[in-house]
Design a protein around this motif. Structure first.
Motif, PDB file in Angstrom:
ATOM      1  N   ASN A 350       1.122  -1.114  -0.029  1.00 58.74           N
ATOM      2  CA  ASN A 350       0.190  -0.235   0.323  1.00 58.74           C
ATOM      3  C   ASN A 350       0.879   1.348   0.154  1.00 58.74           C
ATOM      4  N   PRO A 351       1.421   1.771  -1.104  1.00 63.71           N
ATOM      5  CA  PRO A 351       2.574   2.435  -1.539  1.00 63.71           C
ATOM      6  C   PRO A 351       1.659   3.986  -1.072  1.00 63.71           C
ATOM      7  N   LEU A 352       0.475   3.725  -1.067  1.00 58.63           N
ATOM      8  CA  LEU A 352      -0.118   5.744  -0.772  1.00 58.63           C
ATOM      9  C   LEU A 352      -0.532   5.841   0.888  1.00 58.63           C
ATOM     10  N   MET A 353      -0.324   4.737   0.565  1.00 58.49           N
ATOM     11  CA  MET A 353      -0.779   5.054   2.095  1.00 58.49           C
ATOM     12  C   MET A 353       0.662   5.324   2.835  1.00 58.49           C
ATOM     13  N   MET A 354       1.516   4.236   3.210  1.00 56.04           N
ATOM     14  CA  MET A 354       2.678   4.623   3.395  1.00 56.04           C
ATOM     15  C   MET A 354       3.696   5.899   3.464  1.00 56.04           C
ATOM     16  N   ALA A 355       3.178   6.274   1.602  1.00 61.05           N
ATOM     17  CA  ALA A 355       3.792   8.258   1.784  1.00 61.05           C
ATOM     18  C   ALA A 355       3.243   8.886   2.051  1.00 61.05           C
ATOM     19  N   LEU A 356       2.049   8.899   2.173  1.00 60.86           N
ATOM     20  CA  LEU A 356       0.982  10.004   3.407  1.00 60.86           C
ATOM     21  C   LEU A 356       1.253   9.860   4.278  1.00 60.86           C
ATOM     22  N   MET A 357       0.812   8.864   5.199  1.00 59.41           N
ATOM     23  CA  MET A 357       1.248   9.051   6.638  1.00 59.41           C
ATOM     24  C   MET A 357       2.838   9.697   6.806  1.00 59.41           C
ATOM     25  N   TRP A 358       3.524   9.661   5.554  1.00 57.99           N
ATOM     26  CA  TRP A 358       5.088  10.582   6.072  1.00 57.99           C
ATOM     27  C   TRP A 358       4.652  11.716   5.742  1.00 57.99           C
ATOM     28  N   GLU A 359       3.460  12.070   4.587  1.00 62.23           N
ATOM     29  CA  GLU A 359       3.480  13.603   3.967  1.00 62.23           C
ATOM     30  C   GLU A 359       2.461  14.499   5.462  1.00 62.23           C
ATOM     31  N   SER A 360       1.637  13.819   6.034  1.00 60.90           N
ATOM     32  CA  SER A 360       0.309  14.474   7.125  1.00 60.90           C
ATOM     33  C   SER A 360       1.336  14.547   8.267  1.00 60.90           C
ATOM     34  N   LEU A 361       2.784  13.977   8.273  1.00 61.03           N
ATOM     35  CA  LEU A 361       3.479  13.758   9.651  1.00 61.03           C
ATOM     36  C   LEU A 361       4.579  15.842   9.147  1.00 61.03           C
ATOM     37  N   ALA A 362       4.993  15.323   8.314  1.00 61.57           N
ATOM     38  CA  ALA A 362       5.271  16.415   7.656  1.00 61.57           C
ATOM     39  C   ALA A 362       4.265  17.846   7.707  1.00 61.57           C
ATOM     40  N   THR A 363       4.045  17.969   6.940  1.00 61.29           N
ATOM     41  CA  THR A 363       2.181  19.434   6.596  1.00 61.29           C
ATOM     42  C   THR A 363       1.681  19.617   8.345  1.00 61.29           C
ATOM     43  N   ARG A 364       2.158  18.347   9.130  1.00 61.78           N
ATOM     44  CA  ARG A 364       0.287  18.468   9.968  1.00 61.78           C
ATOM     45  C   ARG A 364      -0.555  18.160   9.385  1.00 61.78           C
ATOM     46  N   GLU A 365      -0.736  17.769   8.111  1.00 63.40           N
ATOM     47  CA  GLU A 365      -2.189  18.447   7.364  1.00 63.40           C
ATOM     48  C   GLU A 365      -2.400  16.793   7.091  1.00 63.40           C
ATOM     49  N   THR A 366      -3.238  16.147   6.888  1.00 68.45           N
ATOM     50  CA  THR A 366      -4.543  15.301   6.817  1.00 68.45           C
ATOM     51  C   THR A 366      -5.108  15.302   5.948  1.00 68.45           C
ATOM     52  N   LYS A 367      -5.363  16.613   4.741  1.00 65.70           N
ATOM     53  CA  LYS A 367      -6.703  16.005   3.589  1.00 65.70           C
ATOM     54  C   LYS A 367      -6.523  15.213   3.107  1.00 65.70           C
ATOM     55  N   LEU A 368      -4.730  15.976   2.706  1.00 62.80           N
ATOM     56  CA  LEU A 368      -4.287  14.770   1.316  1.00 62.80           C
ATOM     57  C   LEU A 368      -4.781  12.821   1.611  1.00 62.80           C
ATOM     58  N   LEU A 369      -4.088  12.854   2.698  1.00 65.89           N
ATOM     59  CA  LEU A 369      -4.385  11.067   3.358  1.00 65.89           C
ATOM     60  C   LEU A 369      -5.839  11.437   3.376  1.00 65.89           C
ATOM     61  N   THR A 370      -6.478  12.206   3.729  1.00 65.46           N
ATOM     62  CA  THR A 370      -8.201  11.543   4.024  1.00 65.46           C
ATOM     63  C   THR A 370      -8.727  11.668   2.651  1.00 65.46           C
ATOM     64  N   ALA A 371      -8.322  12.452   1.366  1.00 60.82           N
ATOM     65  CA  ALA A 371      -8.489  12.360   0.040  1.00 60.82           C
ATOM     66  C   ALA A 371      -8.427  11.559  -0.492  1.00 60.82           C
ATOM     67  N   SER A 372      -7.471  11.376  -0.309  1.00 60.18           N
ATOM     68  CA  SER A 372      -6.576  10.635  -1.509  1.00 60.18           C
ATOM     69  C   SER A 372      -6.806   8.592  -0.604  1.00 60.18           C
ATOM     70  N   LEU A 373      -7.097   8.207   0.854  1.00 61.33           N
ATOM     71  CA  LEU A 373      -7.797   6.856   0.868  1.00 61.33           C
ATOM     72  C   LEU A 373      -9.168   6.919   0.873  1.00 61.33           C
ATOM     73  N   LYS A 374      -9.832   7.993   0.812  1.00 60.26           N
ATOM     74  CA  LYS A 374     -11.174   7.821   0.519  1.00 60.26           C
ATOM     75  C   LYS A 374     -11.842   7.051  -0.594  1.00 60.26           C
ATOM     76  N   LYS A 375     -10.284   7.869  -1.361  1.00 59.90           N
ATOM     77  CA  LYS A 375     -10.056   7.583  -3.004  1.00 59.90           C
ATOM     78  C   LYS A 375     -10.237   5.942  -3.052  1.00 59.90           C
ATOM     79  N   SER A 376      -8.974   5.537  -3.028  1.00 56.86           N
ATOM     80  CA  SER A 376      -8.203   4.052  -2.725  1.00 56.86           C
ATOM     81  C   SER A 376      -8.066   4.058  -2.037  1.00 56.86           C
ATOM     82  N   PHE A 377      -8.324   3.946  -0.834  1.00 58.48           N
ATOM     83  CA  PHE A 377      -8.679   2.572   0.240  1.00 58.48           C
ATOM     84  C   PHE A 377      -9.159   1.403  -0.151  1.00 58.48           C
ATOM     85  N   GLU A 378     -10.629   0.885  -0.260  1.00 59.04           N
ATOM     86  CA  GLU A 378     -11.360   0.501  -0.331  1.00 59.04           C
ATOM     87  C   GLU A 378     -10.405  -0.796  -2.164  1.00 59.04           C
ATOM     88  N   ILE A 379     -10.400  -2.071  -0.908  1.00 63.07           N
ATOM     89  CA  ILE A 379     -10.260  -2.745  -2.347  1.00 63.07           C
ATOM     90  C   ILE A 379     -11.438  -3.686  -2.535  1.00 63.07           C
TER      91      ILE A 379
END
Ligand code: OTU
Length: 641
Positions: A350-379
């Protein structure tokens, strides 16, 4: 496409014309039944790939013999496992699943010693063990073993084929599923196929992609992505001795196999089934996006790459159905999703979640993590993510630019920022990583480093700053918590359970120096293990935090086979998701990605049907109208009574 009758006739024709190995009556029945069941898929897939060829039927005959021989050679133990897994096809979605990835030599020394580490693995709860490539490979640089010279030989430094067979049995006896790498996009230039091809042996000359025309090579380079631009520009290597170019997506000693040749498909299927018969239950499909090439395309994730993987999977279903495929597609999220299918890869990183957890830690913002996983987490609920925080490779920022755009984030600029942040070049960054494969043309770059160093522990210890240390420890806990609870198999990378920092010793090795990924491939020393057992150490705290969460995961079915809903928190620093299983059991996770305290109304718990759930991590029941989360806090909320 063939119709039903033609398919039946084709199967009969194959069976009438080949000699199958001797099997017991019972085994023969099993094999023929499975072959009949999967033959329509098999012939359809092969037809898509090779149907134009006059010798299509010949290769089909040969393939069926390969499958039958592999089945005949499969130990009873693994045949029993086949039946067991077939009768419980979603076994890998259990809350008990927990993975670890290790290098045999760095983790244990060799295969024999690794067997003695089984108690250590069990004490952590590991039941899925990915051993990094352990096959014969060139001396010196072998891309960490990803240049395979012989799939059937173990690297002599690690032990023998017998040691591997014994280890596979020992792991299985302890309930640990062995996962091996299936490096099938390329072989090393020392593989006998490559040596024969180089010599012009007609049987092997089409096993790889050779070109004499520079113009043609340049044309391919126009549309293909460069993966290791600091090693070499473009995707080809010129071989002086034979005056030819050979396709090398990765290092120059890794030659891409030519799957437009059905002989390559058959030969690799034979190797794949050899690996399956060692007794592994998972094959990690290395670099699977690159296996099919067509002029004027990006030569990544092409439709026939999918057909090819489906076809390999069908072969497994016939000869070794206990074995799962894990997709290693570190690409755009929409492309990652295309590999995830029961018929293709049951598991996927799950490279998207991996990368965006790090992204959220850097920005202290979860909007990209939330929007991206809303779109792509379900399989598909027949498949599972393999979640991870760090691995042996770099971090690539593989989010969807269109999703970012909608949030006002420019993908290009944001990746630049993330690279700066995680290599410590951004003012105020807590992180200490190393840049990898900076592309001079596109400016693209990736990041390497260990979980602890990237999360800030290294810098904080250097600065002797107790608050910064505390924050780093909590960041590590936060990422581990998501990895363990959001749904999928959590994969721990060797050393991260011990809080190991970056290891710069690779700079002293001439074969590793140029490859920064070695900064996160440390030797797991007995001292590191002892430190994590020493009360009062940071490493002990990391280890204990992790073990507490692992124990909770194992004991609550909501962490296993369940649906995940990513929630909108309307709080820019908070991330939340709710898991619900078939029995209606639920878990609500709340995470604070900032070092400042955040609050959220208790009404977010309405999804659980009660505003007074208990936090499994602290044991506390929620009270009051607002939920407070201190720096990097995590809550695992469940209605207990
Ligand atoms: C994989 O990764 C392995 O994980 C690497 O360790 C190997 O070097 C490589 O294949 C070649 O075998 O380029 O930096 O977009 O990112 O498949 C990692 C996909 C890699 C690639 C990925 C590849």
């Amino acid at each position: 496409m063939l119709n039903e009758l033609q398919t039946k006739q084709a199967l009969q024709q194959v069976l009438d014309s080949v000699e199958l190995p001797k099997l017991t009556k019972k085994d023969e029945k099993v094999f023929l039944e499975r072959l009949a069941q999967h033959f329509p898929s098999l012939i359809g897939q092969l037809h898509t790939l090779y149907g134009e060829r006059y010798d299509f039927f010949l290769y089909l005959q040969k393939l069926v013999v390969v499958l039958a021989k592999a089945f005949a050679g499969r130990k009873r133990k693994w045949k029993n496992l086949d039946e067991k897994r077939l009768s419980n096809p979603s076994w890998y979605r259990s809350e008990k699943m927990l993975g670890m990835a290790v290098y045999v030599d760095l983790f244990a020394g060799d295969l024999k010693k690794l067997q003695m580490k089984i108690p250590y693995l069990k004490s952590l709860g590991i039941n899925y063990l990915h051993l990094m490539p352990l096959y014969k490979a060139p001396e010196g640089d072998s891309d960490g073993g990803y240049a395979v010279s012989d799939y059937r030989k173990v690297d002599p430094k690690l032990g023998t084929e017998k040691d591997l067979a014994q280890l596979a049995e020992a792991l299985s006896d302890e309930g640990i599923s062995l996962v091996l790498d299936f490096v099938f996009n390329h072989t090393s230039d020392e593989h006998q196929w490559a040596e024969q091809a180089r010599k012009g042996n007609p049987e092997f000359k089409d096993f790889y992609y050779f070109f004499t025309d520079k113009q043609e090579v340049e044309e391919y380079n126009q549309t293909c992505r460069e993966i290791f631009p600091t090693v070499r520009r473009g995707s080809f290597t010129f071989l002086e001795d034979v005056e030819k170019y050979v396709w090398t997506t990765f290092n120059s000693f890794q030659w891409d196999l030519n799957y437009s040749n059905p002989a390559v498909f058959n030969a690799i299927t034979d190797e794949m089934l050899f690996l399956a018969n060692i007794g592994c239950e998972g094959l990690r499909l290395d670099a699977l996006a690159f296996i099919w090439k067509e002029k004027w395309t990006q030569c990544e994730s092409l439709p026939k790459a999918h057909t090819l993987i489906q076809c390999f999977n069908t072969c497994l279903q016939i000869a070794a159905p206990a074995v799962l495929f894990k997709s290693e597609a570190i690409v755009h999220p929409d492309e990652v999703a295309q590999y995830i299918d029961k018929q293709e890869c049951q598991l996927s990183y799950n490279p998207l979640m991996m990368a965006l957890m790090w992204e959220s830690l850097a920005t202290r913002e979860t909007k990209l993590l939330t929007a991206s996983l809303k779109k792509s987490f379900e399989i598909s609920d027949q498949c599972s993510w393999v979640n991870y925080i760090r691995c042996h490779d770099d971090i690539g920022w593989t989010f969807d630019d269109a999703v970012a755009e909608q949030l006002g984030i420019n993908g290009y600029e944001h990746r630049r920022f993330l690279n700066q942040f995680y290599t410590g070049k951004f003012d105020g960054s807590f992180s200490q990583g190393v840049p990898f494969q900076e592309n001079p043309t596109t400016g693209d770059c990736r990041v390497c480093g260990s979980l602890a160093s990237l999360a800030g522990l290294e810098r904080a210890i250097e600065a002797d700053d107790s608050q910064a240390i505390e924050h780093a420890l909590k960041r590590i806990r936060l990422l581990n918590s998501i990895n363990l609870s959001i749904g999928g198999i959590p994969l721990i990378y060797q050393g991260d359970e011990l809080g190991i920092l970056n290891d710069h010793s690779y700079l002293n090795d001439e074969f590793k120096r140029e490859d920064a990924r070695w900064v996160n491939r440390p030797q797991i020393s007995p001292q590191a293990v002892a430190l994590a057992e020493t009360k009062g150490s940071y490493q002990h705290r990391i280890n204990q935090d992790l073990k507490q969460m692992i124990a909770l995961r194992r004991n609550h079915p909501e962490f296993g086979n369940a649906k995940t809903e990513i929630l909108e928190t309307y709080r820019s620093q908070l991330f939340a998701y709710c898991r619900t299983n078939a029995k209606g059991e639920q878990l609500l996770a709340l995470c604070n990605f900032a070092e400042s305290t955040q609050s959220i109304p208790a009404s977010i718990c309405d999804i659980l049907g009660s505003r007074r759930p208990r936090d499994l991590l602290s044991g506390n029941q929620l009270v009051g109208e607002d939920i407070l989360l201190a720096a990097y806090d995590v809550l695992w909320l469940k209605v207990t009574e």
